[in-house]
Design a protein around this motif. Sequence first.
Motif, PDB file in Angstrom:
ATOM      1  N   LEU A 131     -12.980  48.975  53.528  1.00  0.00           N
ATOM      2  CA  LEU A 131     -13.915  47.865  53.333  1.00  0.00           C
ATOM      3  C   LEU A 131     -13.260  46.716  52.572  1.00  0.00           C
ATOM      4  O   LEU A 131     -13.619  45.556  52.772  1.00  0.00           O
ATOM      5  CB  LEU A 131     -15.168  48.348  52.608  1.00  0.00           C
TER       6      LEU A 131
ATOM      7  N   TYR B 194     -27.923  36.989  55.429  1.00  0.00           N
ATOM      8  CA  TYR B 194     -29.288  37.274  55.843  1.00  0.00           C
ATOM      9  C   TYR B 194     -30.219  36.103  55.558  1.00  0.00           C
ATOM     10  O   TYR B 194     -30.961  35.660  56.433  1.00  0.00           O
ATOM     11  CB  TYR B 194     -29.788  38.520  55.122  1.00  0.00           C
TER      12      TYR B 194
ATOM     13  N   LEU C 274     -21.615  43.987  57.012  1.00  0.00           N
ATOM     14  CA  LEU C 274     -21.012  43.985  55.680  1.00  0.00           C
ATOM     15  C   LEU C 274     -21.513  42.826  54.848  1.00  0.00           C
ATOM     16  O   LEU C 274     -21.849  42.982  53.661  1.00  0.00           O
ATOM     17  CB  LEU C 274     -19.485  43.906  55.814  1.00  0.00           C
ATOM     18  N   ARG C 275     -21.626  41.665  55.467  1.00  0.00           N
ATOM     19  CA  ARG C 275     -22.078  40.500  54.704  1.00  0.00           C
ATOM     20  C   ARG C 275     -23.510  40.674  54.217  1.00  0.00           C
ATOM     21  O   ARG C 275     -23.833  40.366  53.074  1.00  0.00           O
ATOM     22  CB  ARG C 275     -21.954  39.247  55.564  1.00  0.00           C
TER      23      ARG C 275
ATOM     24  N   GLY D  60     -25.005  43.542  53.874  1.00  0.00           N
ATOM     25  CA  GLY D  60     -25.037  44.683  52.967  1.00  0.00           C
ATOM     26  C   GLY D  60     -24.731  44.303  51.529  1.00  0.00           C
ATOM     27  O   GLY D  60     -25.260  44.910  50.594  1.00  0.00           O
ATOM     28  N   THR D  61     -23.915  43.281  51.352  1.00  0.00           N
ATOM     29  CA  THR D  61     -23.596  42.867  49.989  1.00  0.00           C
ATOM     30  C   THR D  61     -24.711  42.065  49.356  1.00  0.00           C
ATOM     31  O   THR D  61     -24.757  41.924  48.140  1.00  0.00           O
ATOM     32  CB  THR D  61     -22.319  42.031  49.974  1.00  0.00           C
ATOM     33  N   ALA D  62     -25.613  41.526  50.165  1.00  0.00           N
ATOM     34  CA  ALA D  62     -26.654  40.662  49.612  1.00  0.00           C
ATOM     35  C   ALA D  62     -28.010  41.339  49.560  1.00  0.00           C
ATOM     36  O   ALA D  62     -28.855  40.969  48.765  1.00  0.00           O
ATOM     37  CB  ALA D  62     -26.759  39.373  50.439  1.00  0.00           C
ATOM     38  N   ASP D  63     -28.209  42.337  50.378  1.00  0.00           N
ATOM     39  CA  ASP D  63     -29.537  42.898  50.521  1.00  0.00           C
ATOM     40  C   ASP D  63     -29.471  44.398  50.247  1.00  0.00           C
ATOM     41  O   ASP D  63     -28.541  45.084  50.647  1.00  0.00           O
ATOM     42  CB  ASP D  63     -30.041  42.642  51.939  1.00  0.00           C
TER      43      ASP D  63
ATOM     44  N   LEU E 168     -13.487  43.105  53.971  1.00  0.00           N
ATOM     45  CA  LEU E 168     -14.092  42.062  53.137  1.00  0.00           C
ATOM     46  C   LEU E 168     -13.172  40.867  52.979  1.00  0.00           C
ATOM     47  O   LEU E 168     -13.558  39.715  53.231  1.00  0.00           O
ATOM     48  CB  LEU E 168     -14.429  42.635  51.766  1.00  0.00           C
TER      49      LEU E 168
ATOM     50  N   VAL F 274     -14.773  38.561  55.889  1.00  0.00           N
ATOM     51  CA  VAL F 274     -15.933  37.947  55.235  1.00  0.00           C
ATOM     52  C   VAL F 274     -15.472  36.820  54.323  1.00  0.00           C
ATOM     53  O   VAL F 274     -15.864  35.673  54.487  1.00  0.00           O
ATOM     54  CB  VAL F 274     -16.731  39.005  54.449  1.00  0.00           C
ATOM     55  N   LEU F 275     -14.616  37.146  53.367  1.00  0.00           N
ATOM     56  CA  LEU F 275     -14.139  36.103  52.469  1.00  0.00           C
ATOM     57  C   LEU F 275     -13.080  35.224  53.120  1.00  0.00           C
ATOM     58  O   LEU F 275     -12.929  34.066  52.785  1.00  0.00           O
ATOM     59  CB  LEU F 275     -13.564  36.740  51.197  1.00  0.00           C
TER      60      LEU F 275
ATOM     61  N   ALA G  66     -27.517  47.179  52.443  1.00  0.00           N
ATOM     62  CA  ALA G  66     -26.544  48.093  51.860  1.00  0.00           C
ATOM     63  C   ALA G  66     -26.832  49.523  52.298  1.00  0.00           C
ATOM     64  O   ALA G  66     -25.912  50.293  52.610  1.00  0.00           O
ATOM     65  CB  ALA G  66     -26.584  47.983  50.336  1.00  0.00           C
TER      66      ALA G  66
ATOM     67  N   LEU H 120     -25.665  49.968  55.873  1.00  0.00           N
ATOM     68  CA  LEU H 120     -24.212  50.105  55.903  1.00  0.00           C
ATOM     69  C   LEU H 120     -23.787  51.488  55.427  1.00  0.00           C
ATOM     70  O   LEU H 120     -22.898  52.121  56.005  1.00  0.00           O
ATOM     71  CB  LEU H 120     -23.598  49.022  55.013  1.00  0.00           C
ATOM     72  N   GLN H 121     -24.439  51.941  54.408  1.00  0.00           N
ATOM     73  CA  GLN H 121     -24.140  53.274  53.891  1.00  0.00           C
ATOM     74  C   GLN H 121     -24.402  54.342  54.943  1.00  0.00           C
ATOM     75  O   GLN H 121     -23.619  55.287  55.103  1.00  0.00           O
ATOM     76  CB  GLN H 121     -25.012  53.517  52.658  1.00  0.00           C
TER      77      GLN H 121
END
Lengths: 242, 242
Positions: free
Chosen positions: B198, B78, B151-152, B154-157, B202, B206-207, B161, B164-165
């Motif tokens: 997920l 983001y 997803l990306r 969601g992990t930072a913001d 992930l 993502v990774l 999140a 995504l939920q």
Amino acid sequence: MNDSKPRSKSGTDSDSTSGTRSGAKTGATTGAAQGGGRSRGKRTPPASSSAAAPARRSDATRAAILDAARERFAADGYERATIRAIARDAGIDPSMVMRYYGNKEGLFAAAVSVDLKIPDLASVPRDRIGATLVAHFLTLWEENEQLTALLRVGTADAAGAERLQDVLREQLLPVVRATCPDPEQIRMRAALVVTQTLGLALTRHVLRLPPVTELTRDELVAWLGPTLQRYLTAPHSAWPEA
Amino acid sequence: MNDSKPRSKSGTDSDSTSGTRSGAKTGATTGAAQGGGRSRGKRTPPASSSAAAPARRSDATRAAILDAARERFAADGYERATIRAIARDAGIDPSMVMRYYGNKEGLFAAAVSVDLKIPDLASVPRDRIGATLVAHFLTLWEENEQLTALLRVGTADAAGAERLQDVLREQLLPVVRATCPDPEQIRMRAALVVTQTLGLALTRHVLRLPPVTELTRDELVAWLGPTLQRYLTAPHSAWPEA
DNA sequence: GTTGTTGGCCAACACCTGTTGACCAACGCT
DNA sequence: AGCGTTGGTCAACAGGTGTTGGCCAACAAC
């Protein structure tokens, strides 16, 4: 939501003369990977007979910075965790962070020096390896904020992803190597294990998805243990279709 | 690695008079959730008898913006996905993004309107549900950049999140509900499934951890299928210890 | 032709970021 | 005392960010 609220520590904000703030949870991994921090004069204390660190007065500040950095990185991710916020949490000036750790990247590198201390492999019975690993990872993630920080930053930053990859390769792969006999299957089984393990960590500690956080520790061990067990030790024969 | 290189689209950079750029991959979900975009004059075309959109000339631009936004959000997260970069990719001015989507948050909301179209549940045999789900998710993630972006971010913001939920709750939970008979176990089994699903997304998208990306589609179906199958349908009886 | 709307560009504003250099208060020496 | 080192603050810089308002070209309607 960025201002005027000291997160959790730094109870008194004005007096910041002497160290000894509340924190310093778990030893803080002070000496590791300080790398960039070049101060004005020369380092190298005048005469240190033993190789041990001479216990400077600034060690408390360093530890406070690392603690605050871990907390901020874990909570906000790399970009949103500003050096100013970290310094405010630690009760010092932002320039101190720069002096001690060079730049933001160096600070992050020093903050996440992860050691997933995987226990003795041979002492557990072979059919309990999966459950043991799940239980170990659960306690590890709960007591260690660095892992959450590392995972959260790894998903947002390319360099963070590489660091996470290094940690996994150096520390998780040996476990698989010791468990799986066939060396050709090691990478595959490590990949499977990492899939389930990081998925648990992501949903439980980073995303904090409610259905996952509701699960108890025993439930997770009972359900995910057999999964890891199968990924590690089951022969891969049953192919549905080629 | 931030400058002077137009990512993939916007072949000619100077002439940007008429639209019809190359992209517009998959329909682009144009009408959904435009929310904040208030332009100068009034909207509301003078006389539209049918309720269908009158197909404005700017729709191509809107689609290009959304395409570029998805790509940037998925690739950079983001914070690093700047509006200027997205606008450059789309071949227009940053202020157009603001006019159409209000602000960056609105742009993100419009860019990730995910539909994980989970297929017909009753047509597959009951013991194939796990493998079917894994296969479906694999194709879904491969062909849809929005999921990686979601997803990306969601992990930072925190807001990411939550979104995504929402997606998971509204679209994944019904599947579990249709598969699992006992309504008391639905949340638990959904949590387990989300953990593995997920985790795969992930590590793979993502990774991009090498051991995971090396796995073939068939290997993943063969290994993760039984896991989801067990999480969804196995009775939870075998408790190691209470 | 004139006028209004649409699609778009340009230049700026205010703010926040990482980072730097100048300056200062202690403390430990000799 | 005098001096160098250490630990620290303060004020600023340069650059990037989201965001805004003004201006302009094309086209449609009257």
